[in-house]
Scaffold this motif. Structure first.
Motif, PDB file in Angstrom:
ATOM      1  N   GLN C 146     -48.553 -14.963 -25.381  1.00 40.47           N
ATOM      2  CA  GLN C 146     -47.893 -14.495 -24.405  1.00 40.47           C
ATOM      3  C   GLN C 146     -48.346 -13.626 -23.313  1.00 40.47           C
ATOM      4  OE1 GLN C 146     -45.890 -13.296 -27.474  1.00 40.47           O
ATOM      5  NE2 GLN C 146     -44.040 -13.380 -26.651  1.00 40.47           N
ATOM      6  N   ASP C 147     -49.574 -13.457 -23.460  1.00 40.09           N
ATOM      7  CA  ASP C 147     -50.053 -12.604 -22.321  1.00 40.09           C
ATOM      8  C   ASP C 147     -50.243 -12.883 -21.012  1.00 40.09           C
ATOM      9  OD1 ASP C 147     -52.892 -11.272 -24.595  1.00 40.09           O
ATOM     10  OD2 ASP C 147     -50.912 -10.479 -24.125  1.00 40.09           O
ATOM     11  N   ILE C 148     -50.101 -12.368 -20.045  1.00 40.69           N
ATOM     12  CA  ILE C 148     -50.235 -13.054 -18.857  1.00 40.69           C
ATOM     13  C   ILE C 148     -50.659 -11.690 -17.816  1.00 40.69           C
ATOM     14  CG2 ILE C 148     -47.880 -12.017 -17.951  1.00 40.69           C
ATOM     15  CD1 ILE C 148     -47.640 -14.783 -16.392  1.00 40.69           C
ATOM     16  N   VAL C 149     -51.641 -12.324 -16.883  1.00 39.07           N
ATOM     17  CA  VAL C 149     -52.269 -11.371 -15.965  1.00 39.07           C
ATOM     18  C   VAL C 149     -51.889 -11.527 -14.755  1.00 39.07           C
ATOM     19  CG1 VAL C 149     -54.606 -10.460 -15.377  1.00 39.07           C
ATOM     20  CG2 VAL C 149     -54.181 -11.011 -17.493  1.00 39.07           C
ATOM     21  N   ILE C 150     -51.029 -10.542 -14.023  1.00 42.53           N
ATOM     22  CA  ILE C 150     -50.627 -10.799 -12.383  1.00 42.53           C
ATOM     23  C   ILE C 150     -51.553  -9.994 -11.530  1.00 42.53           C
ATOM     24  CG2 ILE C 150     -48.529 -11.467 -13.782  1.00 42.53           C
ATOM     25  CD1 ILE C 150     -47.146  -8.984 -12.689  1.00 42.53           C
TER      26      ILE C 150
END
Lengths: 404, 253, 408
Positions: C146-150
């Motif tokens: 579920q990791d997300i980099v924004i």
């Protein structure tokens, strides 16, 4: 007295004078042409890119640029037009209305950016009509016609004469929707924008979105790239009371600006090197001329000329030659640059940047293409004339006369 | 000896009833409450006439809408008023959604990228209408209390389960203690800020059901904005023709 | 012939002062040209590196239709085979697979349209600089799906910080069905380019493939070559090798035609600079040679008088030009090597221009290439000899009597 002697000396040694002057002159012309041409090419690129894409200056309501909103509109367009018309440095301007919506042709649909444009003004300002690749422009300002970006046409599988429907939200909250005919397809060079651009005549857009008489943006082009910042400031002053913000391209096209800035830095280094090369050339000849005459100076000293006078004599000669070469260099350089600015050098293979084709690299006439070379020649000849003459002035005449 | 046995059984009995009184029962109550909320507006089928009033800082409008639904899969809505939007319709089957625009006689399928956009300018998103939104499956709950608690009200805190596509930090539910009808729902982000509030008012009886006939959705972070839905008529669990939920029906009328 | 050369060499040293001055001047000019050339190459490398290393890569492989339609169904044909082959390529330093799709990201506060990039963190690090641009959190260190980099702008718009929930919505390939999932912000990056910082989000490639329903498939393979010049070489076999079977392999120049344009423009500048150098040389050499000619008028007259043919005098003058040239070249090469070499180590500091965030090398390292040290000197030699022809001809054509009379 010294001046007279200097002049006479100069004309006495025609060959030597000629060669010295020639090297100064040559260096001048080279430098003038290079700087004028480099500056011209760069500014040409910047000018074309901003002018034909987003204009040099843009006016919006408040912080529309950072946080766009349908409701941040410029309501008093006509009074702004008056201000723009009265500014002599402004070339042309174009108003625009923006929103987003869903467009559909047959079974395909896609999100789109609605752009309402004033055809005549848009053509004048950003040469919009030149970017139309299929079909034609709008027939009038309130027609039920649209021009879509080439990317959007591909996504929708649509072409000229197809019927297209748009749904959006009007400013009064009602659901804006209508059917239009595609009359043209446009390629602005910006692929990403063209995948969603949907152009309407301004009045049609205003009707669709229930924003009669209002626009979101006024894009302005200045007559000359150098006027952009002063004009921006002037406009900011004139519009200080309204809630409008005036921004120059350096602000709203900041990534382009950054890229150009990086290039400019490289240009500075090139200019520095040119200057170095020119000075070296001048050094060479002046040094040789002066050193050759050390014996002469020895004689002068021996017959009683004061050291100070010798220095003055040498410098006078060098400076006269320098001035003359600089003058001639400026004239010839100016001619070259003028020719280059009107005709330019046509590249064998043009290149494109930002959707614009660049085949001709033109020079421009500006102050620094003249004063930098002039200063260089002047300073280099002065400096290089100074040292040996100082030496000659203070050396024992006997030694000088024996110098070879 | 007999005495000891009696004391022992007393003790065991006490423990047992204590257990019943604290642990499990509360949780079941929360679950019961949530279940009721989930099923409040749902049924095997429904038909309703409602009013949607949208208030924004720039404009105000009221739409009159007739809506049909079947289970959780199908919804059909037709706008009756105002005149400008009359005849517009929205059909939802499963995850897909279509809009019909009478003015241009066009049926447009809504691409997923526009699903999060608002429905007709209201504070409800297309997604809200499409999602199989169940508190029951997506959250964990516990009974709780709030400051300035009303008498006769119960409060449930719902915390979204880890993998559920929900953006809220937690949701607070307030219901009437006697019949579990909702009073309000408050949606908080993960930093504990109130982002959205839904108020339930004016309980009315529609056929066999008593439900709040007015729902007011107030986004707390936008000034001067809210959407109010009023149920004027509603029928539940009736027989509906399947033709209603078809693309063809979008164009009819 | 050898006699002339020896003579020429001795002659130029007779007037040491003049020779030294002239050769130094020309030498400096040559050194300048060498430095400038290296500098420009370094600048070009810098430009390309900034544009490509942040995210683009030196080259990319896609399915042919993908670039224009952006449809998620157009995945690369035979990706595994291609990646295996890439592993064997000697010129390829690293490669990374990606999925690309447009979707919506929502938070409690707001929503935005975004480009969702599914990445393989380890491979991605070797090719792009996203991991360097991460300012808060990390680039998928935790390996949670579920990791997300924004981007930083997006984080502001959505009003989220590390660890908070966001939901991604996108359309599956082929069916167009809605796919929605919850993520937690695990990293926030800052490139300094608004479009990237507000429009790009990164998730695990496996997760993206699941959401898009394209298991095992990818939309793009970004490649980094061992050296930048492969990417600029249009004739490389690489391009045709990977541009078949419905795929296309493109270099940065084709992906960023604008940059290529600027690149070519600087090429023109280089040519102009060399031209300029030549002009300086003209004035340096002609000057010197003429002066030496006139001073030795008498001497040359004598030479002619004792029977040296005009051609002989000319040969002598040409050899002198040549000798001077060789000397100048020696000086130039020596100076050039030292100065350019020095800067190759220290680099030239730009006044901190921020472009693509942490990525831009604010320091430009000049790049020395062997051809510079061969072509330019040879060119200079030829040129100087050519220019020296003029005084040579004058010397040869003078009548003997004139020559002897003209002596000072």
């Amino acid at each position: 007295m010294i001046m007279r002697m200097a002049f006479r000396n100069i004309f006495r040694q025609k060959r030597r004078t000629l060669l010295t002057v020639l090297s100064m002159f040559g260096g001048m012309v080279m430098a003038v042409v290079f700087i004028g041409w480099a500056d011209g090419s760069y500014n040409n690129i910047i000018d074309n890119f901003t002018r034909y894409n987003f204009g040099h200056i843009q006016i919006h309501k408040e912080d529309y640029l950072d946080r766009p909103s349908l409701y941040k509109t410029i309501d008093d367009y006509s009074s702004i037009e008056k201000i723009l018309r009265n500014n002599p440095h402004i070339d042309s301007w174009a108003p625009r209305l923006y929103s987003v919506g869903l467009v559909s042709v047959r079974e395909k649909s896609s999100g789109a950016r609605i752009i309402g444009i004033d055809t005549e003004k848009e053509n004048q300002t950003t040469a919009f009509n030149k970017k139309i690749t299929a079909g034609k422009g709008f027939s009038d300002e309130s027609a039920y016609e649209v021009i879509i970006g080439k990317g959007l046409a591909k996504i929708l599988g649509a072409g000229v004469d197809d019927s297209i429907v748009i749904v959006s939200q009007a400013a009064d909250g009602s659901i804006a929707n209508d059917r239009y005919t595609i009359v043209g397809i446009v390629d602005t060079g910006n692929e990403i924008a063209d995948r969603s651009s949907f152009y309407l005549p301004l009045e049609s857009a205003q009707e669709l979105l229930v924003l009669y008489g209002r626009v979101h943006e006024v894009a302005i082009t200045a007559k000359n790239l150098h006027n952009v910042l002063p004009v921006t400031n002037q406009l900011q002053d004139s519009l200080a009371d309204s809630k409008l913000t005036v921004a120059s391209w350096q602000e709203f096209a900041s990534s382009f600006y950054m890229a150009m800035k990086a290039d400019m830095e490289g240009l500075w280094i090139s200019i520095f090197i040119i200057v170095l090369i020119v000075s070296v050339g001048v050094f060479n000849t002046v040094l040789m001329s002066v050193l050759e005459r050390v014996r002469e100076y020895g004689v002068l000293k021996a017959v009683g000329t004061k050291p100070g006078q010798i220095i003055k004599l040498v410098l006078a000669e060098v400076n006269i030659m320098a001035f003359f070469s600089i003058l001639l260099g400026i004239i010839v350089g100016y001619i070259f640059n003028y020719l280059l600015s009107t005709h330019g050098i046509t590249l064998a293979e043009g290149f494109s940047y930002g959707g614009m084709e660049f085949k001709v690299m033109k020079a421009e006439i500006n102050a620094r293409s003249f004063y930098i070379p002039a200063l260089t020649v002047l300073l280099s000849s002065f400096i290089i004339g100074l040292f040996p003459s100082l030496k000659a002035a203070h050396t024992d005449p006997a030694k000088s006369m024996r110098f070879h | 000896m007999k005495r000891a046995l009696i004391t022992m059984s007393y003790f065991i009995f006490l423990c047992f009833s204590l257990m019943l009184a604290t642990g499990e029962p509360d949780e079941t109550q929360a679950q019961r409450i949530v279940k009721k909320i989930d099923e409040l507006y749902r049924s095997t089928s429904s038909k309703a006439l409602m009013e949607m009033e949208i208030i924004t800082p720039h404009w105000q409008r009221t739409l009159e809408i007739r809506a049909w639904s079947e289970g959780m899969e199908k919804t059909f809505m037709r706008i009756l008023e105002p005149k400008k939007e009359r005849g517009m319709a929205t059909l939802r089957i499963g995850n897909e959604m279509w809009n019909y625009l009478p003015k241009t006689n066009k049926v447009i399928k809504i691409p997923p990228s526009m699903m999060m956009g608002s429905w007709m300018g209201s504070d409800f998103t297309n997604d809200d209408l499409v999602k199989e939104f169940t508190f029951f499956n997506d959250y964990d709950f516990e009974m709780t209390t709030v400051n300035q608690a009303q008498t006769g009200a119960l409060y449930v805190k719902c915390i979204p389960k880890e993998n559920v596509p929900v953006v809220w930090g937690y949701v607070l539910l307030a219901v009437r203690a006697d019949d579990y009808l909702p009073l309000w729902e408050k949606f908080y982000d993960e930093e504990g800020e109130l982002v959205r509030e839904m108020l339930f008012k004016e309980i009315k009886r529609f056929g066999q059901r008593a439900i709040p006939s007015v729902m007011e959705l107030i986004p707390r972070q936008k000034q001067g904005q809210k959407t109010i839905i009023r149920y004027l008529e509603a029928q539940f669990d009736i027989a509906l023709s399947q033709d209603i939920f078809s693309l063809r029906n979008l164009r009819a009328e | 012939m050898w006699l002339y050369i020896k003579l020429a060499w001795r002659n130029i040293f007779r007037n040491k002062r003049r020779t030294v001055i002239a050769s130094t001047a020309i030498g400096i000019a040559l050194a300048c040209l060498l430095f400038f050339d290296s500098f420009i190459i370094g600048l070009e490398h810098n430009m390309i590196a900034s544009a490509t290393s942040s995210f683009l890569g030196h080259a990319q492989i896609h399915r042919q239709e993908f670039r224009h339609t952006q449809e998620p169904a157009y995945t690369i044909n035979n990706p595994d085979q291609i990646m295996q082959s890439l592993k064997q390529e000697t010129i390829v330093e690293a490669y990374t697979p990606r999925t690309l799709s447009i979707g919506m990201i929502t938070s409690a506060a707001n929503l935005n349209s975004v480009l969702i990039v599914g990445v393989d963190p380890q491979a991605e690090k070797a090719v792009s600089k996203v991991d360097d641009a991460v300012r808060k959190g990390d680039f998928f260190k935790g390996q949670k799906p579920q990791d997300i980099v924004i981007g930083s702008e997006l984080a502001e718009i959505l009003e989220v910080s590390l660890g908070e929930r966001v939901v991604l919505t996108l359309a599956q390939a082929e069916s167009g069905d809605l796919s929605q999932d919850m993520f937690r912000v695990s990293g926030i990056y800052h490139f300094g380019v608004r479009e990237m910082d507000s429009g790009m989000v990164f998730i695990h490639i496996k997760k993206a493939q699941d959401m898009l329903n394209i298991s095992g498939q990818v939309h793009e393979i970004a490649i980094k070559f061992k050296s930048l010049q492969y990417a600029s070489d249009d004739n490389l076999a690489f391009w045709s090798k990977y541009s078949h079977n419905g795929n296309e392999a493109l270099s940065w120049g084709e992906l960023l035609p604008d940059l290529k344009g600027v690149f070519e423009m600087t090429g023109v500048f280089r040519s102009v600079m060399s031209l300029l150098l030549m002009f300086v040389v003209i004035f340096g050499i002609v000057n010197t040679l003429f002066m030496s000619l006139y001073e030795r008028m008498f001497e040359l007259g004598v030479l002619r008088a004792v029977g040296t043919r005009p051609w002989g005098v000319m040969k002598l003058m040409i050899c002198e030009s040549g000798a001077l040239a060789v000397l100048s070249i020696a000086v130039g090469l020596f100076l050039g090597l030292i100065i350019t070499g020095l800067f190759t180590i220290t680099g030239i500091d730009y006044r901190g221009i921020e472009f693509a965030g942490s990525v831009i090398q604010e320091v430009v390292f000049p790049v020395m290439k062997p051809f510079q040290f061969i072509i330019y000197p040879i060119g200079l030699l030829l040129f100087m000899v050519l220019v020296g022809l003029y005084p040579a001809v004058v010397a040869a054509r003078m009548s003997i009597a004139d020559a002897i009379r003209k002596s000072l």
